[in-house]
Structures are given as structure tokens and as C-alpha cells.
Design an enzyme around this catalytic site. Structure first.
Site, PDB file in Angstrom:
ATOM      1  N   ASN A   1      -2.250  17.077   2.307  1.00 11.01           N
ATOM      2  CA  ASN A   1      -1.539  17.834   3.324  1.00 11.01           C
ATOM      3  C   ASN A   1      -0.271  17.140   3.823  1.00 11.01           C
ATOM      4  O   ASN A   1       0.718  17.791   4.140  1.00 11.01           O
ATOM      5  CB  ASN A   1      -2.479  18.100   4.505  1.00 11.01           C
ATOM      6  CG  ASN A   1      -2.111  19.359   5.253  1.00 11.01           C
ATOM      7  OD1 ASN A   1      -1.400  20.204   4.736  1.00 11.01           O
ATOM      8  ND2 ASN A   1      -2.579  19.473   6.483  1.00 11.01           N
TER       9      ASN A   1
ATOM     10  N   GLU B   1      -5.431  10.940   0.559  1.00  9.72           N
ATOM     11  CA  GLU B   1      -4.550  11.396  -0.513  1.00  9.72           C
ATOM     12  C   GLU B   1      -4.515  10.353  -1.624  1.00  9.72           C
ATOM     13  O   GLU B   1      -5.102   9.272  -1.520  1.00  9.72           O
ATOM     14  CB  GLU B   1      -3.164  11.692   0.057  1.00  9.72           C
ATOM     15  CG  GLU B   1      -3.241  12.730   1.175  1.00  9.72           C
ATOM     16  CD  GLU B   1      -1.928  13.408   1.498  1.00  9.72           C
ATOM     17  OE1 GLU B   1      -1.045  13.502   0.622  1.00  9.72           O
ATOM     18  OE2 GLU B   1      -1.779  13.885   2.650  1.00  9.72           O
TER      19      GLU B   1
ATOM     20  N   LYS C   1      -7.214  12.104  -6.460  1.00  6.72           N
ATOM     21  CA  LYS C   1      -8.165  11.757  -5.404  1.00  6.72           C
ATOM     22  C   LYS C   1      -9.516  11.301  -5.949  1.00  6.72           C
ATOM     23  O   LYS C   1     -10.477  11.155  -5.199  1.00  6.72           O
ATOM     24  CB  LYS C   1      -8.354  12.966  -4.480  1.00  6.72           C
ATOM     25  CG  LYS C   1      -7.066  13.426  -3.811  1.00  6.72           C
ATOM     26  CD  LYS C   1      -7.286  14.631  -2.921  1.00  6.72           C
ATOM     27  CE  LYS C   1      -5.984  15.099  -2.286  1.00  6.72           C
ATOM     28  NZ  LYS C   1      -6.177  16.255  -1.375  1.00  6.72           N
TER      29      LYS C   1
END
Length: 268
Positions: free
Chosen positions: A160, A3, A52
Site C-alpha cells: 500500500n 512490503e 512478500k
């Protein structure tokens, strides 16, 4: 996939080791050899991240662009022999950085960098990032907020773990369509990301639990997980929610496993 906090942390480590210095650049694997030769012996001006995506600016308007993807890794440390399939090696007399298995690795121009970043949403880790740019897209979308948070064209750097955790911390139903999310809830999500993600950069792991829910405060064992960090719902399917005691749920949403508490997360 790493991330955004991981890429910002890597950018900082690259700056510490190579910023403002002449760098030896090679491609032991050979797949980046021609581009490495153009960078070899030139000065790295600065490394930086947008979400990212990782960028290493060199003199002569040349930028090394890296996207680690699912299996890529960038190891930075003292000089050592090359091991494994190293796509790119950056080296000085006292440090090396070895890039392995990236999803993308390319030598790009300033114009190409501008075109890439223009397609990305605001990054909570960048000073001056405008949350209204993301809100304008969220407020028009019928997609679930849990899917929108993972869309890098809406918001950069959230993966996530952070999506599950900020939705839980703000008690927001992950299935709520973006256009039904309140502006107040969006501002709370953004503020939470601005608070939490710099901690991830500093510590190199994601911790999201508040002081009153830490293992020490609750008398529970620390989390044992490859991803590290103390979290509320991520990868805790079937376990008891720290707040209400009901079981943490899971399903696949936006091609990734979503985790949430059906009792706690009803707002939005």
C-alpha cells in the site's frame, strides 16, 4: 502487511546469522514440530525473498517457506528465552530467529517453490527481473493501475505504501485503467521502484520524498507515524500536498486505503 523490502531485509539478516551454518530448528508452540525435526541440525544454505514471500533453503532440498501476512513477525537477535507463541525458532550459539503468527509456514520441496514463484509477478528487488512480464498483464487489464500494482501475480513486493508513493512521484492518476496507461509511464513506475525499494531494504523503512521536500529543506516537522519514513501522500489524508498545497484524498481501492493528490496526479 510487510512490503517486499522488509522480506528482502529479513533474508539478508538470516543469511548473516545462519547462512552456511548448522542450525537448531524447533517449534516451541508445537504447530511446526514434525517439520522442524526434519530441519534440526542441518545447514541453512541461503535465505531469499520473492516479493512478500520468504524462503530459507536447507540442505537435502528442503525449504522453509514463510508468508508473514498481516500479523506475522520474525525477530532476529542474540540468544534469549522463548517468549510468546513462537511457531519456529532457528538457533545457533550466538543468534536466534523467532517466527510468530505467520499467515503461512511450511516445509516445501524445490518443485513446490518453483510452482509458487511461477505464479508471482516480477520483483523489482531481484536482479534481472523483467518488467515486461508485468507490462504484458497491465496493458491488457481494465482494472485501475492502483489495483494492479497491489496484485502480486502482476508485480511482486509492492504494498500500500509503495503503490501510493510511486503513483504520486510519477503524477499518475491511480484510477487510470491499466490498458490506458502509457508504456512510458509504466517504465517510470518500474524505474522508481528499482530505485526506492533497495533504500527500504537498507534502512528498514520507506522514504520516498525527494531532497527538496525533506523536512529540513521545507522547514516542516518530521513525520510521526508507526510506519516511519518520509512520504508524500500515504496516510496523509486531509493534509496539504507538499507540491501543490491541495488536500490529499483517500478512498478504499483493492480493499486497502488509497491516498493521492487529485491535482498533481493526472498523468498516465
Amino acid at each position: 502487511m510487510p512490503e517486499g523490502h522488509t522480506l528482502h531485509r529479513l533474508a539478508g539478516l538470516l543469511n548473516d546469522s545462519f547462512g552456511g551454518r548448522s542450525v537448531r530448528v524447533s517449534s516451541p508452540q508445537g504447530r511446526f514440530a514434525a517439520s522442524a525435526a526434519l530441519l534440526d541440525g542441518t545447514t541453512m544454505v541461503a535465505a531469499w525473498a520473492h516479493g512478500k514471500q520468504l524462503f530459507c533453503d536447507f540442505e537435502h532440498d528442503r525449504t522453509l517457506y514463510i508468508h508473514l501476512g498481516l500479523i506475522g513477525g520474525l525477530d532476529i537477535g542474540p540468544p534469549a528465552p522463548v517468549r510468546g507463541e513462537v511457531r519456529v525458532r532457528l538457533a545457533t550459539d550466538d543468534a536466534v530467529a523467532d517466527l510468530r503468527g505467520p499467515q503461512a509456514c511450511a516445509l516445501v520441496t524445490p518443485e513446490e517453490v518453483a510452482a509458487m514463484t511461477a505464479k508471482l509477478g516480477p520483483d523489482p528487488l531481484q536482479a534481472g527481473a523483467d518488467p515486461e512480464l508485468a507490462w504484458a498483464k497491465i496493458n491488457r487489464s481494465g482494472r485501475p493501475i492502483a489495483a494492479l500494482l497491489m496484485d502480486q501475480s502482476v508485480l511482486s513486493g509492492v504494498g500500500n505504501v509503495y503503490r501510493a508513493e510511486v503513483l504520486f512521484r510519477n503524477r499518475i492518476d491511480p484510477h487510470r485503467p491499466g490498458k490506458q496507461l502509457s508504456r512510458r509511464s509504466w517504465r517510470a513506475i518500474w524505474s522508481d521502484l528499482v530505485e526506492l525499494m533497495p533504500i527500504g531494504v537498507r534502512d528498514g523503512r520507506i522514504d520516498t520524498v525527494r531532497p527538496e521536500q525533506t523536512p529540513e529543506a521545507m522547514g516542516r516537522p518530521p513525520r510521526v507515524d508507526d510506519h516511519g519514513g518520509e512520504v508524500y501522500v500515504y496516510r496523509r489524508a486531509g493534509q496539504a500536498c507538499f507540491i501543490c498545497g491541495s488536500r490529499v484524498r483517500t478512498e478504499v481501492l483493492a480493499a486497502r486505503n488509497l491516498f493521492w493528490c487529485g491535482r498533481c496526479q493526472r498523468r498516465g
